[in-house]
Write a protein that holds these residues in place. Structure first.
Motif, PDB file in Angstrom:
ATOM      1  N   THR A  70     -66.614  45.028  22.529  1.00  0.00           N
ATOM      2  CA  THR A  70     -65.174  45.170  22.762  1.00  0.00           C
ATOM      3  C   THR A  70     -64.672  44.186  23.805  1.00  0.00           C
ATOM      4  OG1 THR A  70     -65.635  46.952  24.327  1.00  0.00           O
ATOM      5  CG2 THR A  70     -65.099  47.591  22.077  1.00  0.00           C
ATOM      6  N   THR A  71     -65.488  43.910  24.824  1.00  0.00           N
ATOM      7  CA  THR A  71     -65.106  42.908  25.829  1.00  0.00           C
ATOM      8  C   THR A  71     -64.980  41.534  25.186  1.00  0.00           C
ATOM      9  OG1 THR A  71     -66.289  44.202  27.483  1.00  0.00           O
ATOM     10  CG2 THR A  71     -65.743  41.940  28.064  1.00  0.00           C
ATOM     11  N   PHE A  72     -65.924  41.196  24.308  1.00  0.00           N
ATOM     12  CA  PHE A  72     -65.884  39.904  23.615  1.00  0.00           C
ATOM     13  C   PHE A  72     -64.645  39.805  22.724  1.00  0.00           C
ATOM     14  CE2 PHE A  72     -66.948  37.427  19.808  1.00  0.00           C
ATOM     15  CZ  PHE A  72     -67.152  36.191  20.390  1.00  0.00           C
ATOM     16  N   ILE A  73     -64.320  40.886  22.013  1.00  0.00           N
ATOM     17  CA  ILE A  73     -63.152  40.863  21.137  1.00  0.00           C
ATOM     18  C   ILE A  73     -61.867  40.725  21.960  1.00  0.00           C
ATOM     19  CG2 ILE A  73     -61.784  42.302  19.554  1.00  0.00           C
ATOM     20  CD1 ILE A  73     -64.440  43.348  18.448  1.00  0.00           C
ATOM     21  N   ALA A  74     -61.793  41.404  23.104  1.00  0.00           N
ATOM     22  CA  ALA A  74     -60.601  41.291  23.954  1.00  0.00           C
ATOM     23  C   ALA A  74     -60.453  39.871  24.500  1.00  0.00           C
ATOM     24  CB  ALA A  74     -60.685  42.301  25.094  1.00  0.00           C
ATOM     25  N   ALA A  75     -61.567  39.256  24.927  1.00  0.00           N
ATOM     26  CA  ALA A  75     -61.502  37.884  25.435  1.00  0.00           C
ATOM     27  C   ALA A  75     -61.100  36.908  24.332  1.00  0.00           C
ATOM     28  CB  ALA A  75     -62.856  37.494  26.030  1.00  0.00           C
ATOM     29  N   LEU A  76     -61.619  37.108  23.127  1.00  0.00           N
ATOM     30  CA  LEU A  76     -61.265  36.233  22.011  1.00  0.00           C
ATOM     31  C   LEU A  76     -59.780  36.370  21.661  1.00  0.00           C
ATOM     32  CD1 LEU A  76     -62.457  34.255  19.944  1.00  0.00           C
ATOM     33  CD2 LEU A  76     -62.816  36.211  18.435  1.00  0.00           C
ATOM     34  N   ALA A  77     -59.264  37.605  21.689  1.00  0.00           N
ATOM     35  CA  ALA A  77     -57.842  37.814  21.418  1.00  0.00           C
ATOM     36  C   ALA A  77     -56.978  37.136  22.479  1.00  0.00           C
ATOM     37  CB  ALA A  77     -57.548  39.319  21.359  1.00  0.00           C
ATOM     38  N   ALA A  78     -57.383  37.200  23.749  1.00  0.00           N
ATOM     39  CA  ALA A  78     -56.621  36.534  24.813  1.00  0.00           C
ATOM     40  C   ALA A  78     -56.648  35.022  24.631  1.00  0.00           C
ATOM     41  CB  ALA A  78     -57.187  36.921  26.173  1.00  0.00           C
ATOM     42  N   LEU A  79     -57.789  34.468  24.224  1.00  0.00           N
ATOM     43  CA  LEU A  79     -57.884  33.023  23.997  1.00  0.00           C
ATOM     44  C   LEU A  79     -56.966  32.592  22.862  1.00  0.00           C
ATOM     45  CD1 LEU A  79     -59.325  30.291  24.552  1.00  0.00           C
ATOM     46  CD2 LEU A  79     -60.943  30.964  22.769  1.00  0.00           C
ATOM     47  N   ILE A  80     -56.971  33.339  21.780  1.00  0.00           N
ATOM     48  CA  ILE A  80     -56.107  33.002  20.645  1.00  0.00           C
ATOM     49  C   ILE A  80     -54.636  33.090  21.046  1.00  0.00           C
ATOM     50  CG2 ILE A  80     -55.372  33.795  18.352  1.00  0.00           C
ATOM     51  CD1 ILE A  80     -58.310  34.560  17.844  1.00  0.00           C
ATOM     52  N   GLN A  81     -54.275  34.098  21.836  1.00  0.00           N
ATOM     53  CA  GLN A  81     -52.886  34.240  22.298  1.00  0.00           C
ATOM     54  C   GLN A  81     -52.482  33.040  23.159  1.00  0.00           C
ATOM     55  OE1 GLN A  81     -52.294  37.692  24.683  1.00  0.00           O
ATOM     56  NE2 GLN A  81     -50.076  37.484  24.767  1.00  0.00           N
ATOM     57  N   GLN A  82     -53.366  32.609  24.047  1.00  0.00           N
ATOM     58  CA  GLN A  82     -53.043  31.459  24.898  1.00  0.00           C
ATOM     59  C   GLN A  82     -52.919  30.175  24.081  1.00  0.00           C
ATOM     60  OE1 GLN A  82     -55.993  31.421  27.978  1.00  0.00           O
ATOM     61  NE2 GLN A  82     -55.059  33.130  29.087  1.00  0.00           N
ATOM     62  N   LEU A  83     -53.762  30.007  23.055  1.00  0.00           N
ATOM     63  CA  LEU A  83     -53.658  28.815  22.206  1.00  0.00           C
ATOM     64  C   LEU A  83     -52.344  28.813  21.429  1.00  0.00           C
ATOM     65  CD1 LEU A  83     -57.295  28.436  20.830  1.00  0.00           C
ATOM     66  CD2 LEU A  83     -56.135  27.031  22.540  1.00  0.00           C
ATOM     67  N   ILE A  84     -51.906  29.979  20.972  1.00  0.00           N
ATOM     68  CA  ILE A  84     -50.627  30.054  20.253  1.00  0.00           C
ATOM     69  C   ILE A  84     -49.467  29.712  21.188  1.00  0.00           C
ATOM     70  CG2 ILE A  84     -49.027  31.676  19.157  1.00  0.00           C
ATOM     71  CD1 ILE A  84     -51.480  33.043  17.919  1.00  0.00           C
ATOM     72  N   ILE A  85     -49.515  30.225  22.418  1.00  0.00           N
ATOM     73  CA  ILE A  85     -48.454  29.911  23.392  1.00  0.00           C
ATOM     74  C   ILE A  85     -48.463  28.424  23.725  1.00  0.00           C
ATOM     75  CG2 ILE A  85     -47.716  30.286  25.787  1.00  0.00           C
ATOM     76  CD1 ILE A  85     -48.625  33.200  25.449  1.00  0.00           C
ATOM     77  N   LEU A  86     -49.648  27.832  23.910  1.00  0.00           N
ATOM     78  CA  LEU A  86     -49.742  26.398  24.205  1.00  0.00           C
ATOM     79  C   LEU A  86     -49.175  25.578  23.052  1.00  0.00           C
ATOM     80  CD1 LEU A  86     -50.776  24.147  26.085  1.00  0.00           C
ATOM     81  CD2 LEU A  86     -52.936  24.244  24.822  1.00  0.00           C
ATOM     82  N   ALA A  87     -49.518  25.958  21.805  1.00  0.00           N
ATOM     83  CA  ALA A  87     -48.994  25.219  20.654  1.00  0.00           C
ATOM     84  C   ALA A  87     -47.476  25.350  20.580  1.00  0.00           C
ATOM     85  CB  ALA A  87     -49.638  25.744  19.373  1.00  0.00           C
ATOM     86  N   ALA A  88     -46.937  26.528  20.887  1.00  0.00           N
ATOM     87  CA  ALA A  88     -45.482  26.713  20.853  1.00  0.00           C
ATOM     88  C   ALA A  88     -44.807  25.860  21.916  1.00  0.00           C
ATOM     89  CB  ALA A  88     -45.150  28.193  21.059  1.00  0.00           C
ATOM     90  N   VAL A  89     -45.409  25.788  23.118  1.00  0.00           N
ATOM     91  CA  VAL A  89     -44.810  24.971  24.186  1.00  0.00           C
ATOM     92  C   VAL A  89     -44.843  23.495  23.826  1.00  0.00           C
ATOM     93  CG1 VAL A  89     -45.145  24.223  26.582  1.00  0.00           C
ATOM     94  CG2 VAL A  89     -45.232  26.656  26.017  1.00  0.00           C
ATOM     95  N   VAL A  90     -45.984  23.019  23.321  1.00  0.00           N
ATOM     96  CA  VAL A  90     -46.096  21.593  22.976  1.00  0.00           C
ATOM     97  C   VAL A  90     -45.164  21.260  21.816  1.00  0.00           C
ATOM     98  CG1 VAL A  90     -47.675  19.854  22.026  1.00  0.00           C
ATOM     99  CG2 VAL A  90     -48.413  21.340  23.893  1.00  0.00           C
ATOM    100  N   PHE A  91     -45.196  22.075  20.767  1.00  0.00           N
ATOM    101  CA  PHE A  91     -44.340  21.798  19.611  1.00  0.00           C
ATOM    102  C   PHE A  91     -42.862  21.932  19.973  1.00  0.00           C
ATOM    103  CE2 PHE A  91     -42.303  23.067  15.569  1.00  0.00           C
ATOM    104  CZ  PHE A  91     -42.594  21.928  14.838  1.00  0.00           C
ATOM    105  N   GLY A  92     -42.544  22.960  20.787  1.00  0.00           N
ATOM    106  CA  GLY A  92     -41.146  23.112  21.231  1.00  0.00           C
ATOM    107  C   GLY A  92     -40.691  21.943  22.089  1.00  0.00           C
ATOM    108  N   GLY A  93     -41.563  21.443  22.953  1.00  0.00           N
ATOM    109  CA  GLY A  93     -41.209  20.270  23.765  1.00  0.00           C
ATOM    110  C   GLY A  93     -40.993  19.041  22.910  1.00  0.00           C
TER     111      GLY A  93
END
Length: 152
Positions: A99-122
């Motif tokens: 469960t710890t691994f799944i939570a960390a993986l979900a946080a990583l995916i969320q951060q990558l989506i936010i980074l892609a939105a910021v770069v693409f939005g910029g």
């Protein structure tokens, strides 16, 4: 023996006493005796009772029970219960790590989506707010203004 309750009136019943009747002796034909040679001759014992009578008979040795198998220091059921507990703890630890691994993986995916939105939005913001179409950059020193427009 017990007193009767004063408010109830029980009818008195007569009691009949029955004496047991002896059964007639049955004629039993004894089984034929077969002579057997004993393995060893048992010893004969005589006992004098307190009233002076003498009883003679064969001595009967008490039956010795079979020796029990040596018991282990811990019962097999207790060992099975302990092993089940160890297995349960191992599974719980594995599930906690999973469960710890799944939570960390979900946080990583969320951060990558936010980074892609910021770069693409910029990138989109630079395209929209950057140099507008239909206008040109002009060097003012060389420009000639005619009819409120810059010309080279």
């Amino acid at each position: 023996m017990y007193p009767e309750h004063p408010t109830t009136d029980h009818p008195r019943a007569t009691v009949e006493v029955h004496q047991p009747t002896p059964l007639a002796p049955s004629t039993i034909t004894p089984a034929p005796l077969v002579a057997m040679q004993p393995g060893s001759v048992p010893s004969v014992a005589s006992i004098v009772l307190p009233d002076g009578r003498i009883v003679t008979g064969y001595a009967i040795n008490p039956v010795q029970p079979e020796p029990l198998a040596a018991k282990p220091p811990v019962s097999r059921a207790a060992v099975n219960i302990a092993l089940g507990g160890v297995g349960f703890l191992a599974v719980c630890g594995g599930l906690l790590v999973l469960t710890t691994f799944i939570a960390a993986l979900a946080a990583l995916i969320q951060q990558l989506i936010i980074l892609a939105a910021v770069v693409f939005g910029g990138f989109i913001a630079v395209q929209v707010l950057g140099a507008s179409r239909g206008s040109t950059t002009v060097n003012i020193r060389k420009a000639v203004v005619k009819r409120n427009h810059f010309h080279n």
